[in-house]
Design an enzyme around this catalytic site. Sequence first.
Site, PDB file in Angstrom:
ATOM      1  N   ASP A  25      46.232  51.709  36.164  1.00  0.00           N
ATOM      2  CA  ASP A  25      46.205  52.685  37.259  1.00  0.00           C
ATOM      3  C   ASP A  25      47.503  53.492  37.168  1.00  0.00           C
ATOM      4  O   ASP A  25      48.380  53.387  38.025  1.00  0.00           O
ATOM      5  CB  ASP A  25      46.075  51.947  38.591  1.00  0.00           C
ATOM      6  CG  ASP A  25      44.822  51.080  38.613  1.00  0.00           C
ATOM      7  OD1 ASP A  25      43.737  51.622  38.828  1.00  0.00           O
ATOM      8  OD2 ASP A  25      44.926  49.866  38.362  1.00  0.00           O
ATOM      9  N   GLU A  33      49.664  49.423  34.362  1.00  0.00           N
ATOM     10  CA  GLU A  33      49.583  50.796  33.850  1.00  0.00           C
ATOM     11  C   GLU A  33      48.160  51.308  33.790  1.00  0.00           C
ATOM     12  O   GLU A  33      47.946  52.500  33.564  1.00  0.00           O
ATOM     13  CB  GLU A  33      50.173  50.860  32.435  1.00  0.00           C
ATOM     14  CG  GLU A  33      51.663  50.824  32.406  1.00  0.00           C
ATOM     15  CD  GLU A  33      52.196  50.902  30.987  1.00  0.00           C
ATOM     16  OE1 GLU A  33      51.406  51.124  30.047  1.00  0.00           O
ATOM     17  OE2 GLU A  33      53.406  50.716  30.829  1.00  0.00           O
ATOM     18  N   SER A  72      38.195  44.646  38.169  1.00  0.00           N
ATOM     19  CA  SER A  72      37.308  43.922  39.087  1.00  0.00           C
ATOM     20  C   SER A  72      35.944  44.607  39.167  1.00  0.00           C
ATOM     21  O   SER A  72      34.931  43.958  39.416  1.00  0.00           O
ATOM     22  CB  SER A  72      37.934  43.870  40.479  1.00  0.00           C
ATOM     23  OG  SER A  72      39.248  43.368  40.405  1.00  0.00           O
ATOM     24  N   ARG A  73      35.936  45.911  38.974  1.00  0.00           N
ATOM     25  CA  ARG A  73      34.668  46.658  39.088  1.00  0.00           C
ATOM     26  C   ARG A  73      33.766  46.464  37.872  1.00  0.00           C
ATOM     27  O   ARG A  73      32.591  46.833  37.924  1.00  0.00           O
ATOM     28  CB  ARG A  73      34.935  48.142  39.312  1.00  0.00           C
ATOM     29  CG  ARG A  73      35.523  48.456  40.692  1.00  0.00           C
ATOM     30  CD  ARG A  73      35.540  49.961  40.968  1.00  0.00           C
ATOM     31  NE  ARG A  73      35.851  50.250  42.351  1.00  0.00           N
ATOM     32  CZ  ARG A  73      37.066  50.585  42.825  1.00  0.00           C
ATOM     33  NH1 ARG A  73      38.091  50.648  42.000  1.00  0.00           N
ATOM     34  NH2 ARG A  73      37.246  50.852  44.105  1.00  0.00           N
ATOM     35  N   LEU A 125      40.189  38.499  40.935  1.00  0.00           N
ATOM     36  CA  LEU A 125      41.219  38.575  39.896  1.00  0.00           C
ATOM     37  C   LEU A 125      40.665  38.315  38.498  1.00  0.00           C
ATOM     38  O   LEU A 125      39.703  37.588  38.313  1.00  0.00           O
ATOM     39  CB  LEU A 125      42.330  37.569  40.222  1.00  0.00           C
ATOM     40  CG  LEU A 125      42.994  37.779  41.582  1.00  0.00           C
ATOM     41  CD1 LEU A 125      44.086  36.728  41.806  1.00  0.00           C
ATOM     42  CD2 LEU A 125      43.562  39.181  41.730  1.00  0.00           C
ATOM     43  N   HIS A 126      41.338  38.924  37.537  1.00  0.00           N
ATOM     44  CA  HIS A 126      41.013  38.740  36.122  1.00  0.00           C
ATOM     45  C   HIS A 126      42.332  38.583  35.354  1.00  0.00           C
ATOM     46  O   HIS A 126      43.426  38.611  35.962  1.00  0.00           O
ATOM     47  CB  HIS A 126      40.181  39.916  35.603  1.00  0.00           C
ATOM     48  CG  HIS A 126      40.778  41.263  35.918  1.00  0.00           C
ATOM     49  ND1 HIS A 126      41.964  41.698  35.391  1.00  0.00           N
ATOM     50  CD2 HIS A 126      40.353  42.257  36.736  1.00  0.00           C
ATOM     51  CE1 HIS A 126      42.236  42.903  35.833  1.00  0.00           C
ATOM     52  NE2 HIS A 126      41.280  43.271  36.676  1.00  0.00           N
ATOM     53  N   HIS A 163      45.355  40.917  36.144  1.00  0.00           N
ATOM     54  CA  HIS A 163      46.156  40.571  37.318  1.00  0.00           C
ATOM     55  C   HIS A 163      47.092  39.395  37.004  1.00  0.00           C
ATOM     56  O   HIS A 163      48.249  39.374  37.414  1.00  0.00           O
ATOM     57  CB  HIS A 163      45.246  40.144  38.478  1.00  0.00           C
ATOM     58  CG  HIS A 163      44.340  41.214  39.012  1.00  0.00           C
ATOM     59  ND1 HIS A 163      42.973  41.143  38.912  1.00  0.00           N
ATOM     60  CD2 HIS A 163      44.611  42.362  39.687  1.00  0.00           C
ATOM     61  CE1 HIS A 163      42.437  42.200  39.505  1.00  0.00           C
ATOM     62  NE2 HIS A 163      43.397  42.956  39.977  1.00  0.00           N
TER      63      HIS A 163
END
Length: 283
Positions: free
Chosen positions: A150, A148, A186-187, A30-31, A34
Amino acid sequence: MQRCETPAALRAALAGRGGRVALVPTMGSLHAGHLRLVERAREAADVVVASVFVNPLQFGRGEDYACYPRALEADAAQLGQAGADVLFAPSVETIYPHGYPPATTVQLAGELVDSLEGAHRPGHFTGVATVVNILFNLVQPAVAVLGEKDYQQLCVIRRMVADLGLAVEILGQPTVRAADGLALSSRNRYLGAVERAVAPRLYQALRALAERLTAGQRDFTALERQAVAGLRTAGFAPDYVAVRDPQLRAPAERGPWVLLAAARLGGTRLLDCLRVGAPAVNG
Ligand code: AMP
């Protein structure tokens, strides 16, 4: 915050608490993006459930399922601080109890799922719709909060809810960004230092495209091509840059528009999205 790994434990945790339940579905690691969703859920409901589940069904062959970052203990600490009441972190066997892959999936049809991410990640939205539907059935939320960033995923879930008559309100939340504009993801932790310095150019490309639209340019295809070329020059391998209307149909001359981009930087696939003159998707 209560931690649950099984549907029975989840039911027991929710049975003791009355009121409206909000769900924030995530894949963990999480960041602040989130956590913003959790805060929004807190405002919208009495009980906030956050789920952490890295869903194998939404990853394609050769994608990063095996090495997707997992950090459950740190996630639990952050969720507790952000005000989540329940953390639901099931295993693959719990979500797909009769074996993997499941016999039953939720598959949408049409341009909404065949274009953009759907064109580059075949089967991805079937995986997303299936797991979100399972989570909705297990948690039975009145409201779910999604990002948003995604944007196409948000549209797909809204469509699934409408098509299946699900009693869940979907709230979309604006993208949370780093100070240099990079959408938190996360990536992003896959990015090396040099790549991290280049990564904000994806958002800059969308901003530049938005400025051209605002200045009156309307050759959407030329604008998309120009943005793709710019990203290539900056060192990305772009999958697409697209101008769409808020429902992800062909753009109208008058707007409002949604600009979407996906591009690989080294081994990392980055996604971003920018609304131009568009009302909030909740509105
Ligand atoms: P993920 O864990 O990447 O599957 O994302 C879980 C939820 O968080 C999805 O609804 C995402 O759209 C949302 N999300 C991811 N990154 C951000 C961000 N930077 N800002 C706001 N929401 C985000």
